[in-house]
Write an enzyme that holds these catalytic residues in place. Structure first.
Site, mmCIF file in Angstrom:
data_model
loop_
_atom_site.group_PDB
_atom_site.id
_atom_site.type_symbol
_atom_site.label_atom_id
_atom_site.label_comp_id
_atom_site.label_asym_id
_atom_site.label_seq_id
_atom_site.Cartn_x
_atom_site.Cartn_y
_atom_site.Cartn_z
ATOM 1 C CB SER A 51 -0.916 0.002 1.231
ATOM 2 O OG SER A 51 -0.159 -0.183 2.416
ATOM 3 C CG ASN A 85 -19.386 22.770 -24.729
ATOM 4 O OD1 ASN A 85 -20.444 23.155 -25.217
ATOM 5 N ND2 ASN A 85 -18.460 22.131 -25.429
ATOM 6 C CB THR A 138 -42.591 22.841 -9.178
ATOM 7 O OG1 THR A 138 -43.764 23.128 -9.948
ATOM 8 C CG2 THR A 138 -42.495 23.831 -8.016
ATOM 9 C CG HIS A 139 -43.511 19.170 -11.613
ATOM 10 N ND1 HIS A 139 -43.683 17.853 -11.219
ATOM 11 C CD2 HIS A 139 -44.204 19.914 -10.715
ATOM 12 C CE1 HIS A 139 -44.455 17.814 -10.151
ATOM 13 N NE2 HIS A 139 -44.780 19.046 -9.809
ATOM 14 C CD GLU A 178 -21.214 19.596 -19.669
ATOM 15 O OE1 GLU A 178 -20.418 18.784 -20.177
ATOM 16 O OE2 GLU A 178 -21.710 20.541 -20.305
ATOM 17 C CG ASN A 194 -3.779 -4.536 13.184
ATOM 18 O OD1 ASN A 194 -3.197 -4.530 12.092
ATOM 19 N ND2 ASN A 194 -4.160 -5.650 13.786
ATOM 20 C CB SER A 245 -17.183 22.439 -29.466
ATOM 21 O OG SER A 245 -17.143 21.503 -30.527
ATOM 22 C CE1 TYR A 263 -6.020 -3.303 9.123
ATOM 23 C CE2 TYR A 263 -5.105 -5.491 8.837
ATOM 24 C CZ TYR A 263 -5.286 -4.205 8.380
ATOM 25 O OH TYR A 263 -4.757 -3.821 7.179
ATOM 26 C CE LYS A 314 -22.130 23.134 -27.852
ATOM 27 N NZ LYS A 314 -22.439 21.776 -27.459
ATOM 28 C CD GLN A 316 -3.167 -2.341 2.362
ATOM 29 O OE1 GLN A 316 -2.431 -2.544 3.322
ATOM 30 N NE2 GLN A 316 -2.928 -2.859 1.168
HETATM 31 N N1 ARG Z 1 -1.141 -1.184 5.368
HETATM 32 C C1 ARG Z 1 -2.044 -1.736 6.325
HETATM 33 C C2 ARG Z 1 -3.420 -1.053 6.207
HETATM 34 O O1 ARG Z 1 -3.528 -0.056 5.585
HETATM 35 C C3 ARG Z 1 -1.503 -1.579 7.677
HETATM 36 C C4 ARG Z 1 -2.008 -2.565 8.642
HETATM 37 C C5 ARG Z 1 -1.449 -3.889 8.414
HETATM 38 N N2 ARG Z 1 -1.680 -4.735 9.519
HETATM 39 C C6 ARG Z 1 -1.548 -6.048 9.461
HETATM 40 N N3 ARG Z 1 -1.766 -6.712 10.527
HETATM 41 N N4 ARG Z 1 -1.219 -6.646 8.354
HETATM 42 O O2 ARG Z 1 -4.416 -1.544 6.701
#
Ligand code: ARG
Length: 468
Positions: A31, A295, A165-166, A300, A120, A287, A327, A293, A332
């Protein structure tokens, strides 16, 4: 991708496995490429945690000083863009920072930092610290937007336009009244945001993996150092909880829902058929094919991005709903949607503020779009003031509408005699009904479209801004 193990000899499922993680699994699991967003929060949390462990005698004064010094150097590397992520090694921001700390101050001391802590409680702390600051920023953006709404509403209070309305012309309203309808929505969003912040700013650090801290760490001192309002009082809840992420995204989804309707109105009002407003060039594009145009892309995108914000919220709720307690790695999956959601809402608020503060109002087109039949209710109300029951006057006014249609005349061009032909109780002063200014000024009860009522609404938005 790092090859982190010897080939698993004789594995039935093939030579691709090395005894370490499947390279794809390494990638799938890591991550760091998104939770690096929390680098400074991770370091702040670690310093507070180490300080508490020094008071606990887990760390000596010297060891704490070394850890603090080292972590500050790691922080500086991130800030200077010099932190080098080691692919396949630095799984997430927590392991990356600890790895680098060990390189700087030596593994002997660095290895003591994580005592009693788990990733965690660490990740939950990082996310809450990060989100808290982001929500402060979003609050500022929302306040700015509401300020533009209220100041424009004040300045342009004289402009009268058709209210719908509508999507059918209904009754004349003040343009400011329209702006303040959204002002009312967004002021509620501001109140909700202030509520959400209270629950985000609670400290999970010291919950450990799930069962709590075995070294009697002073969680209150940690929370205080980190600026939290209080503690998550159940360690299992502390590591299991991503409600603060869900709630943020529920809040943001509601805000984006309002934003989307606001944008939709303005898209309609900016079309050639309406021409009530003109977007500034800064928020429109041309455009590639049709030279004439202009836009309303900004609007949007606001409308379109609301779907994305909502999707992240719904997606995370689906990810969380089935997981067992405390956990699980599923959690994640809360990080990326949160990062994107917060960015989307923040960008959208800034764009909306820019759009509203620069658009031009074409008040003449607004007036031109008013038609006398929009005063049919006022005509009914005229007779109500002469003592006729509304159910009857509604019918009478309807007959006048029908007569005007039959005669192919606008209602206000019918003669007094023609009106009397419908109902004898119409008197000479009935012609005074056909006045749009008078119509809006009649609606002076609280919340209405008269000038005084609209001024009260502006005051209400200002009060909400001040947190009253
Ligand atoms: N990168 C993990 C997360 O975002 C950290 C926690 C990982 N904990 C574990 N027991 N593997 O959740």
């Amino acid at each position: 991708m790092a090859d982190n193990g010897a080939p698993a000899a004789g594995k039935l499922w093939g030579g691709r496995f090395t005894g370490g993680l499947d390279p794809i699994m390494t990638q799938y699991n890591e991550s760091i490429y998104f939770d690096r967003a929390f680098y400074s929060q991770d370091i702040r949390g670690s310093i507070a945690y180490a300080r508490a462990n020094q008071k606990n005698k887990i760390l000596t004064e010297h060891e704490f000083a070394e850890i603090e010094r080292g972590l500050k150097l790691v922080l500086k590397e991130w800030q200077d863009g010099k932190f080098i992520i080691q692919p396949g090694v630095d799984e997430d921001i927590h392991t990356a920072n600890e790895r680098r700390l060990g390189e700087i101050i030596g593994k002997e001391i660095a290895g003591k930092l994580h005592t009693g802590r788990s990733r965690n409680d660490q990740v939950a702390t990082d996310m809450r610290l990060w989100l808290r600051d982001q929500l402060d920023q979003l609050e500022e953006y929302l306040v700015d937007f509401l300020k533009v709404i209220s100041s424009r509403a004040e300045k342009e209070i004289e402009y009268v336009m058709p209210g719908y309305t509508h999507l059918q012309r209904a009754q004349p309203i003040r343009w400011s009244h329209w702006m303040l309808m959204y002002g009312s929505f967004f002021a509620s969003d501001l109140q909700r945001l202030r509520e959400v912040k209270k629950r985000v700013n609670q400290c999970p650090l010291g919950c450990g993996a799930l069962a709590g801290n075995p070294f009697n760490i002073d969680r209150d001192a940690i929370a205080k150092e980190l600026g939290f309002d209080g503690l998550i009082m159940n360690s299992m809840a502390g590591v299991a909880d991503r409600d603060f992420v869900v709630e943020t995204m529920q809040w943001g989804s509601m805000l984006m829902m309002h934003m989307s309707r606001w944008a939709e109105d303005l898209i309609i009002y900016s079309s050639g058929e309406f021409s009530f407003i003109k977007l500034a060039d800064a928020y429109s594009t041309g455009s590639s094919l049709m030279p004439q145009k202009k836009n309303p892309d900004s609007l949007e995108l606001l409308r379109g991005k609301s779907g994305r914000a909502f999707g992240h919220m719904a997606g995370l709720m689906m990810s969380i709903k089935g997981i067992p307690s405390t956990y699980n790695k599923d959690l994640q999956e809360s990080v990326e949607p949160l990062l994107d959601h917060v960015k989307t809402v923040g960008d959208s608020l800034q764009i909306a503020t820019g759009v509203l503060s620069t658009l031009a109002v074409e008040s003449e087109s607004m007036v031109k779009s008013l038609t006398p039949d929009m005063l049919a209710t006022d005509l009914a109300d005229y007779l109500v003031r002469k003592g006729v029951p509304f159910r009857e006057t509604h019918h009478t006014s309807g007959q006048v509408v029908a007569l005007a249609e039959k005669e192919k005349l606008p209602m206000d061009k019918l003669s007094f005699a023609q009106l009397q032909g419908v109902d004898k109780r119409f008197e000479k002063d009935v012609m005074g009904v056909f006045d749009y200014q008078k119509s809006v000024e009649m609606r002076s009860a609280k919340g209405g479209t008269s000038k005084s009522a609209v001024m009260e609404q502006i005051a209400a938005v200002k009060k909400a801004l001040a947190g009253q």
